[in-house]
Each structure stands twice: as C-alpha cells, then as structure tokens.
Design an enzyme around this catalytic site. Sequence first.
Site, short mmCIF file in Angstrom:
data_model
loop_
_atom_site.label_atom_id
_atom_site.label_comp_id
_atom_site.label_asym_id
_atom_site.label_seq_id
_atom_site.Cartn_x
_atom_site.Cartn_y
_atom_site.Cartn_z
N GLY A 184 81.70 102.77 -66.17
CA GLY A 184 81.12 102.55 -67.49
C GLY A 184 82.18 102.35 -68.55
N GLY B 205 82.57 102.26 -73.05
CA GLY B 205 81.92 102.43 -74.36
C GLY B 205 82.95 102.36 -75.45
CG LEU C 297 88.14 102.31 -69.82
CD1 LEU C 297 89.41 101.98 -69.05
CD2 LEU C 297 87.21 101.11 -69.84
CE LYS D 198 82.74 109.97 -73.45
NZ LYS D 198 81.60 110.61 -74.14
CG ASP E 65 74.25 107.20 -78.01
OD1 ASP E 65 73.56 106.26 -78.47
OD2 ASP E 65 75.31 107.03 -77.39
#
Lengths: 123, 238
Positions: free
Chosen positions: B22, B24, B28, B43, B136
């Site tokens: 993923g 954002g 990463l 993360k 979110d």
Amino acid sequence: MSFFSKSRSSKQSHYKNGNNGSNHYQKSGFLGNLFNALGSRSRSNRYYQNYPTQQPDYPMTNQSASSQNAMACKKCNARIPAGSKFCLECGEKVSAGLFCLECGEKLPPKAKFCLKCGTKING
Amino acid sequence: MPFFKNYIGKQYGDYTLLKLIGEGRYGLCFLAQSHSGIPVVIKRFKPRIFKKNKDKNMFEAVILSQLHHQSIPELLGVINEKSFYGFVLEQKHGDTVQSLLFKKKHRFTSKEIYLIGYQLINIIQYLHGHGVVHRDIRIPNVIINSDKVYLVDFGLARWADNSCYKYDVDYSYLGDFLLYLIYSSFKKQKMKRTPWYDELSLTNDQMLFLKRLLRLTDPYESINEIKKDFVKAFSIEK
C-alpha cells in the site's frame, strides 16, 4: 478571505459530501486513487455543513493521556508519550499495563484500580 | 526500477520486507516477516512528512497502544534505523472494500451490507467508547475476510474533543462508506449526474438514516442511536 482559506483551515470538521451519486460511487478512477495517495482531507472539507456542535455521549478524558505524564525511555532517554507501548525514538518496549486508559495515570504493577481516578483495571 | 524496490528483501529491526502492499500520503506499507516467520505489516513514513508532522505522529502509536480489539491491528513495534522510520503492525488478512468493488467487481447483497455495516458500527462504537475518532473510514481502510470486518490505518485518528476532532466526522464517513456498498449493485439508467437520494431505491428508513449520517438533515448525535436505526433500516429479518 483569502483564496486558500477554506482548504487550509484545520479548525473545521471534515465531513463527506452528501450529494454524490453513481458518478462518484461507481468509479475508482485515476483521480480517486491519486487522492487516496494524497490523503482525503482536502476533498471532503469543502462540504462542511454547519450544524450545531454535537453533545457526545462518551467522555473525552483520554486526550490528556498523550500530552501529560510522559516518561523517559530507559534505553535512549527520549520522551515517551504516556500510553505508548514503545519508545517512538528507539523502539524499546515499555513495560505493559502501566497507564490508566481513562486518565493516563501511571499504574503500579498488578493495580486493580487507578490511584488517580479510581477506574477499575481489567486483567 | 521503482524506488520502493530498494527496500524489498532488506532487514529492518527483526523484520525482512517482502513486498509493497500500500501507499499513502504518509509513505509506504510493506508486508514483512519476522525471524520466526510471523507476517506483519510495516508502515514506513516518508522522512519529509514524518519530520513535518513530528508532533502528530505519536497519536497513531499511542492510540493503537491503548486499543485492544480483534478488528483493529495491534501495534507490535517501532523501527528507527538507517533513515527508515516505521510502525510494525499486526497483519489483518483479507481484501479491502476498494479492491472488492473495483478490482473484483463484487456486488454486495443486502445481507452482506447489513453484516458489514453492523460490524463496522460495533468497531466505531468501541473507538468512540475509548475516546477515539478514526477520521478516515474509507473503502481502502476497511478489510473484509469472509464475514469478518477489520478497520485499519489510524494515521488520522485523534482523541475526540469538542472542536477539531468530533465523533460525528466518523458518522459522515460511515454514510459515505455504506453508499459505496449499496451502489455496487446499482445499474445506471441515465447519464445525468444525480445525487444518491434521487437515484437509489431505498426504504424511507434507509433514506432518512443515510441523510442523517451525511448531515443532509438533523444529524446523529451518538453511535448508539446510529446502531439502533441501522438495525431498523437494514436488518434482513423483517
């Protein structure tokens, strides 16, 4: 009011636009993915709707836990925010179960109640 | 070669990075594996973003440290070495709702919408009960594994207050999320751009419920009220 004033505001709540339809919900699209990577904040805050402030039915006591009662890391001496399981500088694990979930107070080992706010400690 | 490939196969802390899963604004997300073979998610923050938001980054770690729920990933560690800063998180297996909708073209049935919505409301209820606003709740952050629902990415989560970080932001995101599920089985007839309330065939209870979540009419004031109305509007046992 400046041109950027709306998008730059951090004081507003960021609600979703309530008027979208299939054009929005059935497309992932290039722009949709791009915005996901950039974050969703800037899109949704355009649709702020000014209803009266809610009166939540939950207490808001945990906020202080992160800003007070910080402790020093035994390994690197960095400041560890209260409630964190790890030192955010060196990653050293903080002894488990040390803080009250309600008020953030440091708890003695095997405590059954928080000595500051009286909250019962589970487990 | 994409720059993230520089990280694949490298070791940070006790973990070896296996693949990118993923991306954002923060940086990463990698699938990684511990020495003992346990899969985790790492993360990794972009150094520039991390430095810029230094005071805010602690919220995710502190909030996750205090949450213990089977549908929320556990914080397993912090890595800070070789200009690599990241959080080690429990892996939650499954597909994101975004992937189910737009890659697998899944159409959610009424029963699935109810089961997913109900579990998500329970997660939000748990968060709000602990003073946390997620901020979110979007389709890439909700993972489905058979009939289990997980909520991930607490990067924007904050302790609730009555000014900047209010619980009702999550209500608005919940409404938007549910509309994605409902639209998965919608067949468009007209090309004209139309809002959901003029386009979908919903019951009066469903319409009012979603309008209240999205603040188009008298908004909800608590997740308990939302749970009650959701069951009334979407329950399949009528």
